[in-house]
Design an enzyme around this catalytic site. Structure first.
Site, PDB file in Angstrom:
ATOM      1  N   CYS A  24       0.834  -1.204   0.000  1.00 56.37           N
ATOM      2  CA  CYS A  24       0.000   0.000   0.000  1.00 56.37           C
ATOM      3  C   CYS A  24       0.859   1.240   0.000  1.00 56.37           C
ATOM      4  O   CYS A  24       0.604   2.193  -0.714  1.00 56.37           O
ATOM      5  CB  CYS A  24      -0.857   0.095   1.248  1.00 56.37           C
ATOM      6  SG  CYS A  24      -2.023  -1.219   1.397  1.00 56.37           S
ATOM      7  N   ARG A  95      -7.605  -4.614  -3.553  1.00 53.78           N
ATOM      8  CA  ARG A  95      -6.830  -3.478  -4.035  1.00 53.78           C
ATOM      9  C   ARG A  95      -7.467  -3.107  -5.382  1.00 53.78           C
ATOM     10  O   ARG A  95      -7.178  -3.716  -6.405  1.00 53.78           O
ATOM     11  CB  ARG A  95      -5.373  -3.905  -4.217  1.00 53.78           C
ATOM     12  CG  ARG A  95      -4.409  -2.777  -4.430  1.00 53.78           C
ATOM     13  CD  ARG A  95      -2.988  -3.304  -4.502  1.00 53.78           C
ATOM     14  NE  ARG A  95      -2.556  -3.940  -3.267  1.00 53.78           N
ATOM     15  CZ  ARG A  95      -2.203  -3.294  -2.162  1.00 53.78           C
ATOM     16  NH1 ARG A  95      -2.210  -1.994  -2.134  1.00 53.78           N
ATOM     17  NH2 ARG A  95      -1.841  -3.954  -1.090  1.00 53.78           N
TER      18      ARG A  95
END
Lengths: 136, 181
Positions: A24, A95
């Site tokens: 991330c 994601r």
């Protein structure tokens, strides 16, 4: 906050699993570098995860991120469920990237394998296709 | 996950005029790296690239392009511009090596010291860094990487195709030897 506030300009909605996880951070750091490119398209970038606001604030400060991080925290994952990207087993989200056009319609979306940083080429291509580049 | 789904390729082909190139234009294998001088993974891959170059000899051409992620690495942009400033005086690779060999010492005075050590015109070097003369070049590299699917550093391309496998010595060398068949 409601996406309706951004009507009239494209929105990039970037779901990511969790604050602080290594992939991330790389992904969001890359997006931070690309804010000038996104603004050429008059597009607003919003990160979103199930983390709470205090985690987001600390994370954004630590990682030098200067775009909004939304807390999909209560009821947990409600926004992610709406977009079909909640991972019930993990309690986090995919994601996933969405580019939403100026009329609030999803123009492009992409779900990346969770451990893989999807980069930004898909976002930029989608913004180009929207043809919403403003001069200057 | 299928590999082809992820196959990305270089959108800006290697240019002998524009790019920083080691090795012959006729080499059958070309390795392109998008790298950040402050990124520890790039630092770890630096000696691996050297080993691969030694193993391949004149069969390999190596190209380095800038991909500074300043959000994570506050010295990366200035270091990239320093390498470009050295390039403007014909010493790109020497500076590139010094930066990777001193990744934790990338303050302005460190960069100046490397320029002095290389015998560069330091006044010109300082001026170009202060005026960010090479910022546009670094950004061009960066954007060419973004549009080629670079999603972190280092990202390697083998003959124009993104190398999504590990970049340990043996894996990288095997990928290069496959295209040098």
């Amino acid at each position: 906050m409601s996406l309706g506030e951004f009507r009239g300009r494209p929105v990039i909605l970037a779901f990511y699993p969790e604050d602080w996880s290594p992939v991330c951070s790389d992904q969001l750091a890359l997006y931070q570098e690309l804010l000038p490119e996104f603004s050429r398209f008059n597009a607003e970038l919003l990160g979103i995860s199930v983390d709470g606001i205090w985690s987001h604030l600390a994370f954004a400060k630590d990682r030098n991120l200067h775009f909004p991080l939304l807390a999909d925290f209560e009821p947990k994952g409600a926004v992610a469920r709406t977009y079909g990207v909640y991972r019930a087993g993990d309690g986090t989200t995919e994601r996933a990237l969405f580019v939403i056009d100026a009329d609030g319609v999803i123009a492009w979306s992409y779900v990346s394998p969770v451990g893989i940083n999807p980069g930004a080429d898909g976002i930029l291509s989608a913004l180009e296709r929207l043809g919403s580049a403003k001069a200057g | 996950m299928s590999r082809t789904e992820w196959e990305s390729s270089l959108t800006v082909p290697v240019s002998e005029q524009r790019d920083h190139v080691q090795g012959s234009a006729d080499a059958p294998a070309t390795l392109v790296e998008y790298g950040d001088y402050e990124c520890p993974y790039c630092g770890a891959s630096y000696p691996i690239v050297k080993e691969v170059q030694a193993a391949m000899g004149d069969r390999l051409r190596f190209v380095f392009r800038n991909f500074p992620i300043s959000t994570s690495h506050p010295h990366a942009e200035q270091a990239a511009e320093a390498a470009e400033a050295a390039a403007a005086q014909g010493r790109f690779w020497e500076m590139h090596d010094l930066l990777y060999e001193h990744q934790s010492r990338l303050e302005d005075q460190d960069l100046r010291g490397y320029a002095e050590g290389l015998g560069l015109d330091v006044e010109r070097f300082d001026r170009e860094l202060a005026d960010h003369v090479h910022a546009a070049r670094v950004r061009d590299d960066f954007m060419s990487g973004v549009r080629s699917g670079v999603n972190g550093t280092p990202t390697f391309y083998v003959n124009g195709v993104r190398h999504d496998d590990s970049y340990d010595r043996d894996t990288l060398l095997a990928a290069l030897q496959r295209v040098d068949a």
